[in-house]
Design a protein around this motif. Structure first.
Motif, short mmCIF file in Angstrom:
data_model
loop_
_atom_site.label_atom_id
_atom_site.label_comp_id
_atom_site.label_asym_id
_atom_site.label_seq_id
_atom_site.Cartn_x
_atom_site.Cartn_y
_atom_site.Cartn_z
N ASN A 3 -0.42 -2.91 7.37
CA ASN A 3 -1.03 -1.58 7.37
C ASN A 3 -0.96 -0.87 8.72
O ASN A 3 -1.93 -0.31 9.21
CB ASN A 3 -2.50 -1.66 6.91
CG ASN A 3 -2.63 -2.32 5.55
OD1 ASN A 3 -1.81 -2.07 4.66
ND2 ASN A 3 -3.63 -3.15 5.39
N PHE A 476 -12.74 5.72 0.60
CA PHE A 476 -11.35 6.00 0.25
C PHE A 476 -11.23 7.36 -0.44
O PHE A 476 -10.18 8.01 -0.40
CB PHE A 476 -10.80 4.89 -0.66
CG PHE A 476 -10.35 3.67 0.09
CD1 PHE A 476 -9.02 3.50 0.41
CD2 PHE A 476 -11.27 2.72 0.50
CE1 PHE A 476 -8.61 2.37 1.11
CE2 PHE A 476 -10.87 1.59 1.20
CZ PHE A 476 -9.54 1.41 1.52
N VAL A 479 -10.54 9.90 2.19
CA VAL A 479 -9.12 9.91 2.55
C VAL A 479 -8.32 10.70 1.52
O VAL A 479 -7.46 11.53 1.87
CB VAL A 479 -8.59 8.47 2.66
CG1 VAL A 479 -7.06 8.48 2.84
CG2 VAL A 479 -9.26 7.73 3.80
N ASN A 521 -3.30 8.57 -5.76
CA ASN A 521 -4.39 7.85 -5.10
C ASN A 521 -5.19 7.03 -6.09
O ASN A 521 -5.63 5.91 -5.77
CB ASN A 521 -5.30 8.83 -4.37
CG ASN A 521 -4.60 9.55 -3.23
OD1 ASN A 521 -4.35 10.74 -3.30
ND2 ASN A 521 -4.24 8.81 -2.18
N TYR A 525 -5.73 3.16 -5.59
CA TYR A 525 -7.09 2.65 -5.38
C TYR A 525 -7.50 1.68 -6.49
O TYR A 525 -8.20 0.68 -6.23
CB TYR A 525 -8.08 3.81 -5.29
CG TYR A 525 -7.86 4.72 -4.10
CD1 TYR A 525 -7.06 4.32 -3.03
CD2 TYR A 525 -8.47 5.97 -4.02
CE1 TYR A 525 -6.86 5.15 -1.94
CE2 TYR A 525 -8.27 6.81 -2.92
CZ TYR A 525 -7.46 6.39 -1.89
OH TYR A 525 -7.27 7.21 -0.81
N ILE A 542 -5.12 -3.83 0.52
CA ILE A 542 -4.63 -2.47 0.78
C ILE A 542 -3.10 -2.44 0.72
O ILE A 542 -2.49 -1.56 0.11
CB ILE A 542 -5.13 -1.97 2.15
CG1 ILE A 542 -6.65 -1.82 2.13
CG2 ILE A 542 -4.47 -0.63 2.50
CD1 ILE A 542 -7.25 -1.50 3.48
N SER A 597 -2.02 9.81 2.91
CA SER A 597 -3.22 8.99 2.70
C SER A 597 -3.05 7.59 3.30
O SER A 597 -3.99 7.01 3.86
CB SER A 597 -3.52 8.88 1.19
OG SER A 597 -2.51 8.15 0.53
N ARG A 598 -1.84 7.03 3.21
CA ARG A 598 -1.59 5.71 3.82
C ARG A 598 -1.72 5.79 5.33
O ARG A 598 -2.28 4.88 5.97
CB ARG A 598 -0.19 5.24 3.42
CG ARG A 598 0.20 3.87 3.99
CD ARG A 598 -0.53 2.74 3.28
NE ARG A 598 -0.19 1.43 3.80
CZ ARG A 598 0.82 0.66 3.34
NH1 ARG A 598 1.60 1.13 2.38
NH2 ARG A 598 1.02 -0.54 3.83
N VAL A 601 -5.42 5.83 6.20
CA VAL A 601 -6.01 4.49 6.06
C VAL A 601 -5.57 3.58 7.19
O VAL A 601 -6.37 2.83 7.78
CB VAL A 601 -5.63 3.89 4.68
CG1 VAL A 601 -6.05 2.42 4.61
CG2 VAL A 601 -6.27 4.67 3.56
N SER A 604 -7.40 4.42 10.41
CA SER A 604 -8.84 4.14 10.42
C SER A 604 -9.15 2.65 10.40
O SER A 604 -9.98 2.17 11.19
CB SER A 604 -9.51 4.84 9.23
OG SER A 604 -8.92 4.41 8.01
#
Length: 615
Positions: A3, A476, A479, A521, A525, A542, A597-598, A601, A604
């Motif tokens: 990630n 999430f 995000v 998403n 998710y 993830i 979005s990736r 993530v 963060s």
């Protein structure tokens, strides 16, 4: 390490977002209602615009600014769209016929954005207001006009070859020639066959009379009709450009129809008069006293119908040979039109006048009209169109010397008629008459209301999606909502850069895109939640969620994209607008749903020890 993106990928995403924000910004600056003044013969400068602004102030019309946008075009911006029509009338009354005054919507994009090529989205007719016409080309008249022109050419050809004929008649898709004897008929057939291969030629006799029946082939008829539609399309585009309308739409619909949309235009009567005018000119010699009746046509003068003149049926040139035309006044203050012919037209005019000095030449004004009446057919009331053609002599003057490609037309009723005739001649004549099948007007206030409702629907749809994602996926969901906002910005930027036109169906496409944008998403998710329930470590869950959902996301969006492409290829008008918005929305949502979005993530929690995922 799981990630984590390499630096170049973060920079790429950042550059795309920054560019998207820059090119979406112009849409925050609404267009100003304006009156556009274009010079067609006179001069236009800043001092004139200032005088026009003062005239508008006296009438209580609030002027925002006045500026020259080119050497011959000025723009007066207003603060209220409802004052556009009154302002146009005031400006039109103040100026003379050397100017074209039209309604417009002027961009208010800051200069620094405009220097980057940034511009707001174009608004369709339903959002901007204006007029919509659906026109139909008279295919039968197109064939008839071609046959009449062919008959004139054949008569001239036979006279040059000294082949005697009695009469020529046009009937449906055929041309009939009558001869005194079989010998003349056969000689004519040999001559005609060399120059007119598009006809099927048959011979027949009735008693002592001999005839040639020339029938157009099916392919020739189709070619004539297709040419008529294409020529009318070009002519109407030229006329719309003369009106000074910004971003008009003129396109073919089906085999014989043309759609015309004029955003910002509210005067339907004027637009119909210019767009649908079927006026044309013919230049003919006055018939000699010994000319056979079959070669003459008696016409009345437009100004004095009781006065007539016998003219040769052969046409020297028509208005199609006019390369430019402008309205002016003669030494007595009477309106006239100054004509310039193209090379072929000038040669034909010079040849005809050089050998006929002392004879009179007539300028014939031709107008095609249509009367609609209700008739009973099979027990039902139907609308039937009855076409008619009016020909009237504008002027009949003696040829004093050989004319070239420049001369004047006099005998017009008013400066307005001269101005409109000059406009029609500049833009070209119609190859066939057209009929107004449908017309509608959308006011600027209704367009503004549609915009307000469209924005409201986007806000409501976006808010519902945001609340659902927060409630369902918690952190999430934040995000996903940020990615959703980026998606909307990129979609607006893409439509602005590509020059796509936003319509009400397009707004529906945006609302649909907002709902579909979070599909990626949701798939990711839900896959992460499955991994978490399977006791997979957070970072691996993830990674697996984004990796394993990728194929499903691509498949789902690709099939929807194919549907949008099909809609765009076979649809028209609103359907195309919806398809464009949907296609761009799919592409931007895949970018934001997967990459943006990736990246959020990863930035963060990527590579950090996480004991529990809030999802």
């Amino acid at each position: 390490m799981l990630n984590r993106y390499p630096l170049w990928k973060y920079l790429l995403i950042l550059v795309v977002i920054v560019v998207g924000v820059v090119y979406a910004l112009p849409n925050l600056y609404p267009q100003d209602p304006a009156v556009q003044i274009s010079s067609t013969g006179g001069s236009l400068d800043s001092e004139q615009l200032e005088r026009l602004s003062q005239a508008l102030d006296k009438e209580g019309i609030d002027v925002k600014s006045a500026e020259m946008v080119s050497d011959s075009t000025g723009l007066i911006r207003l603060n209220d769209a409802e004052q556009q029509l009154p302002a146009r009338d005031v400006v039109d009354q103040t100026l003379d016929d050397d100017y074209t005054v039209a309604l417009n919507l002027a961009d208010s994009t800051p200069d620094w954005l405009a220097s980057l090529g940034a511009a707001p989205m174009k608004l369709g007719l339903d959002l901007r207001g204006g007029v919509h016409f659906l026109l139909e080309v008279d295919m039968d008249a197109a064939v008839e006009q071609r046959l009449e022109a062919t008959a004139s050419a054949i008569r001239a050809d036979l006279r040059d070859e000294r082949i005697r004929y009695r009469d020529t008649q046009v009937d449906d898709d055929s041309l009939h020639l009558e001869f005194a004897n079989v010998e003349d008929r056969d000689a004519a057939r040999t001559q005609i066959r060399q120059n007119f291969s598009e006809f099927q030629i048959d011979s027949r006799e009735q008693g002592r009379r001999a005839f040639l029946d020339m029938t157009l082939t099916e392919q020739s008829i189709q070619d004539i009709q297709d040419y008529a539609v294409q020529q009318n399309l070009t002519t109407i585009r030229n006329r719309v450009n003369e009106l000074g309308v910004s971003e008009p739409l003129v396109q073919r619909q089906g085999p014989n129809r043309i759609v015309v949309e004029l955003p910002g235009v509210q005067d339907t009567a004027e637009a119909k008069r210019i767009v649908g005018a079927t006026a044309n000119l013919e230049f003919r010699l006055e018939a000699r006293p010994d000319t056979p009746d079959a070669d003459t046509e008696t016409l009345s003068f437009r100004n004095t119908p009781s006065r007539t003149a016998a003219l040769s049926r052969d046409v020297i040139i028509t208005g199609d040979r006019v390369s430019s035309a402008s309205q002016s006044f003669d030494e007595n203050g009477r309106p006239q039109v100054n004509i310039n012919l193209d090379g072929t037209g000038g040669s034909l005019m010079n040849q005809a006048t050089r050998t006929n000095i002392g004879r009179s030449m007539a300028v014939v004004y031709i107008e095609h009209n249509t009367e609609t009446r209700t008739v009973m057919r099979d027990g039902e009331q139907v609308q039937e169109r009855i076409p008619s053609t009016e020909r009237g002599i504008i002027s009949l003057a003696t040829i004093q010397s050989a004319l070239s490609n420049r001369f004047r037309i006099t005998g017009l009723d008013s400066p307005t008629e001269a101005s409109e005739l000059a406009l029609l001649l500049r833009s070209g004549s119609l190859a066939a008459p057209i009929y107004f099948v449908q017309e509608s007007t959308i006011g600027p206030s209704l367009g503004a209301q549609n915009i307000e409702r469209g924005i409201f629907s986007v806000l409501v749809g976006g808010l519902l999606v945001i609340l659902f994602m927060l409630a369902r996926y918690r952190a999430f969901g934040v995000v996903a909502n940020i990615a959703l906002g980026v998606n909307l910005i990129l979609l607006i930027a893409a439509m602005s850069v590509l020059g796509a036109t936003l319509t009400l169906p397009g707004i529906a496409g945006i609302v649909l895109t907002l709902g579909m944008a979070v599909d990626a998403n949701v798939l990711i998710y839900e896959r992460i939640r499955e991994e978490v329930r399977a006791k997979t470590p957070a970072q691996q869950a993830i990674h697996a969620g984004y990796g394993r959902a990728f194929t499903s996301i691509i498949d789902a969006n690709l099939t929807t994209l194919l549907v949008a492409v099909v809609l765009f290829s076979i649809g028209t008008g609103p359907v195309k607008g919806f398809a464009v918005t949907l296609s761009l929305g799919i592409l931007t949502s895949m970018f934001t749903g997967i990459l943006v979005s990736r990246a959020l993530v990863n930035l963060s929690i990527g590579g950090k020890p996480v004991k529990k995922l809030w999802i």
